[in-house]
Design an enzyme around this catalytic site. Sequence first.
Site, mmCIF file in Angstrom:
data_model
loop_
_atom_site.group_PDB
_atom_site.id
_atom_site.type_symbol
_atom_site.label_atom_id
_atom_site.label_comp_id
_atom_site.label_asym_id
_atom_site.label_seq_id
_atom_site.Cartn_x
_atom_site.Cartn_y
_atom_site.Cartn_z
ATOM 1 N N HIS A 178 -21.722 -16.391 -34.155
ATOM 2 C CA HIS A 178 -20.958 -17.140 -33.156
ATOM 3 C C HIS A 178 -21.815 -17.720 -32.048
ATOM 4 O O HIS A 178 -21.373 -18.562 -31.280
ATOM 5 C CB HIS A 178 -19.804 -16.309 -32.598
ATOM 6 C CG HIS A 178 -20.092 -14.850 -32.483
ATOM 7 N ND1 HIS A 178 -20.856 -14.332 -31.494
ATOM 8 C CD2 HIS A 178 -19.731 -13.800 -33.269
ATOM 9 C CE1 HIS A 178 -20.957 -13.025 -31.654
ATOM 10 N NE2 HIS A 178 -20.279 -12.661 -32.727
ATOM 11 N N LYS A 210 -10.449 -4.727 -36.650
ATOM 12 C CA LYS A 210 -11.613 -4.746 -37.531
ATOM 13 C C LYS A 210 -11.286 -3.984 -38.814
ATOM 14 O O LYS A 210 -11.882 -4.209 -39.848
ATOM 15 C CB LYS A 210 -12.826 -4.085 -36.866
ATOM 16 C CG LYS A 210 -13.232 -4.671 -35.537
ATOM 17 C CD LYS A 210 -13.978 -5.975 -35.673
ATOM 18 C CE LYS A 210 -14.346 -6.551 -34.314
ATOM 19 N NZ LYS A 210 -14.615 -7.987 -34.343
HETATM 20 C C1 LIG Z 1 -20.627 -14.163 -37.846
HETATM 21 C C2 LIG Z 1 -19.564 -15.120 -37.331
HETATM 22 C C3 LIG Z 1 -18.400 -14.642 -36.776
HETATM 23 N N1 LIG Z 1 -17.464 -15.522 -36.297
HETATM 24 C C4 LIG Z 1 -16.248 -14.973 -35.657
HETATM 25 C C5 LIG Z 1 -15.451 -13.966 -36.446
HETATM 26 C C6 LIG Z 1 -14.816 -13.112 -35.344
HETATM 27 O O1 LIG Z 1 -13.604 -13.706 -34.894
HETATM 28 C C7 LIG Z 1 -15.810 -13.209 -34.205
HETATM 29 C C8 LIG Z 1 -16.644 -11.948 -33.983
HETATM 30 O O2 LIG Z 1 -17.384 -11.650 -35.124
HETATM 31 P P1 LIG Z 1 -17.606 -10.144 -35.579
HETATM 32 O O3 LIG Z 1 -18.568 -10.169 -36.690
HETATM 33 O O4 LIG Z 1 -16.262 -9.544 -35.828
HETATM 34 O O5 LIG Z 1 -18.139 -9.429 -34.278
HETATM 35 P P2 LIG Z 1 -19.605 -9.021 -33.968
HETATM 36 O O6 LIG Z 1 -20.421 -10.241 -34.106
HETATM 37 O O7 LIG Z 1 -19.956 -7.838 -34.770
HETATM 38 O O8 LIG Z 1 -19.572 -8.565 -32.451
HETATM 39 C C9 LIG Z 1 -19.142 -9.375 -31.380
HETATM 40 O O9 LIG Z 1 -17.922 -8.824 -30.883
HETATM 41 C C10 LIG Z 1 -18.036 -7.454 -30.419
HETATM 42 C C11 LIG Z 1 -16.674 -7.035 -29.962
HETATM 43 O O10 LIG Z 1 -15.795 -6.985 -31.060
HETATM 44 C C12 LIG Z 1 -19.082 -7.371 -29.306
HETATM 45 O O11 LIG Z 1 -19.242 -6.032 -28.850
HETATM 46 C C13 LIG Z 1 -20.419 -7.907 -29.792
HETATM 47 O O12 LIG Z 1 -21.359 -7.907 -28.753
HETATM 48 C C14 LIG Z 1 -20.196 -9.356 -30.286
HETATM 49 O O13 LIG Z 1 -21.386 -9.928 -30.754
HETATM 50 O O14 LIG Z 1 -16.644 -14.320 -34.468
HETATM 51 C C15 LIG Z 1 -17.643 -16.872 -36.355
HETATM 52 O O15 LIG Z 1 -16.765 -17.648 -35.919
HETATM 53 N N2 LIG Z 1 -18.790 -17.354 -36.926
HETATM 54 C C16 LIG Z 1 -19.766 -16.543 -37.421
HETATM 55 O O16 LIG Z 1 -20.798 -17.039 -37.922
#
Ligand SMILES: Cc1cn([C@H]2C[C@H](O)[C@@H](COP(=O)(O)OP(=O)(O)O[C@H]3O[C@H](CO)[C@@H](O)[C@H](O)[C@H]3O)O2)c(=O)[nH]c1=O
Length: 514
Positions: free
Chosen positions: A228, A402
């Site tokens: 993101h 999650k």
């Molecule tokens: C990898 C990626 C993810 N996303 C979206 C999907 C989710 O709605 C959101 C967050 O992605 P997740 O993979 O669930 O979260 P994650 O990256 O592990 O963690 C984030 O969210 C956490 C809180 O949930 C924070 O504590 C972390 O610092 C923060 O980086 O971003 C995108 O839109 N594009 C991407 O490339």
Amino acid sequence: MEQIQTKTMSRTRLETERDAAALASSEEWKSSTKRETLGALEQELARLVASAKEGETEGARREMSGFRNLFSRFLRAKTHIEWKAIQPLPEGAIRPYKQLPPVSESHITQMLSKLVVVKLNGGLGTSMGCKGPKSVIAVRNDLTFLDLTMQQIQQLNRTYNVDVPLVLMNSFNTDDDTQKLLKKYANVKVSVISFCQSRYPRINKETLMPIAKDMGTADMEAWYPPGHGNFYEAFANSGLLDKFLEQGKEYCFLSNIDNMGATVDLNILNFVLNSSGGQEPPEFVMEVTDKTRADVKGGTLIQYEDKLMLLEIAQVPKDYVDEFKSISKFRIFNTNNLWASLGAIRRVVSNNELDMEVIVNPKHLDRGMDVIQLETAAGAAIKNFKNSCGINVPRSRFLPVKKTSDLLLLMSNLYDIDNGSLTLSSERSFPTTPLVKLGSSFDKVKDYLARFQGIPDLIELDHLTVSGDVWFGRDVSLKGTVIIIANHGDRIDVAPGTILENKIVSGNLRILDH
Ligand SMILES: Cc1cn([C@H]2C[C@H](O)[C@@H](COP(=O)(O)OP(=O)(O)O[C@H]3O[C@H](CO)[C@@H](O)[C@H](O)[C@H]3O)O2)c(=O)[nH]c1=O
């Protein structure tokens, strides 16, 4: 004696000189191999751009140039931080939410007219066993993340008679399905605009070269959405950033689409838009919240090299992972509810100032190949903006889904729902949410749903652990601490109407007091 000493000293000096020379030559060697690697990558990327279809060359060139910059940062920088160099957070770096200046009712409409809401919608539902974008998973009353988000914004716009736009950042994995779904909201009065984040090439772990041989390859495993943190650049590249600035928008509120607590908060909006106490308003705000034992993986905010920095678990050296997870040393974590000035985003993107830490995400492909994908996190941009700070917000602003255990809480009577917003029920006598652990038989949404004839009453629950082949009938109530464990080969059916309070239910259905 003297002679021996001199000999030892001169030997030591010689050794030092030799070591220094060896180090210099190894550094030189490393940087020359890095130069070569970057050169080889540039050739591969040029080949990929040349393979783009007519009319798509410009887009491909811009995207591959973004990847080239990310790759060169990866070659230059360390992937882990130096643990001992973490500094104490400076005074005022994290403000308590309760101390934000009050909002004047008469300013609300004007403040909202400057806001753009962005949801990160690039993720798939695969980790919960679902096909397609994660945002299409039904959270409550058959309403999906996307439905609830639309309802929230519609309600905000109606209440204040404004037109706050909703922007979805999709990835190539979610764009088609999301576009199709958006048609069903044709009659909803919310301006929804979506754009697609970049598509970068996965690289072979050994050679560090892209595994894709041409842009149009049908091999979907050859590409990935680069996290993101890609938001700022992709948003600028899409033309939307300039468009919103021209319309007089000033700030964006960015959050994970799976966080049901990420609603527009007027106190924070007021804080970011209006300077207080003679201070310049912050260009960037990260909402953090107190960490519990359930939040071991989230990123945290630290002071590093004299700047605020987001520290993600992937950047923590192996020996310090337990310390990182502990709630005594790192008391808060990033909710990924982020507020950023649009003007400042334009400045840092056009000056090429965004220097977010590169996260290396290794993957093992079905075909047996090891690849890596280079990613960045949106919160990592905090160090590139002026007057950035964290705000310690109440837990209610972080309701992520999650796992199916999160879904169980949100689907239950623990939460009331009103126009897309979920709030903890007033019937619960204490404000904490229960700790729920469901075994692997519940991992996939389909299996989890099949195992509950009805969602149990959780109003008085503190802790639930379920493991093995367990099925729940209708109208079950779970209170206090409940542990249900079906041993391998056993099956437990919790009969309709059962009330379990502080009970351990084991494989042969013995019910013991806990
Ligand atoms: C990898 C990626 C993810 N996303 C979206 C999907 C989710 O709605 C959101 C967050 O992605 P997740 O993979 O669930 O979260 P994650 O990256 O592990 O963690 C984030 O969210 C956490 C809180 O949930 C924070 O504590 C972390 O610092 C923060 O980086 O971003 C995108 O839109 N594009 C991407 O490339």
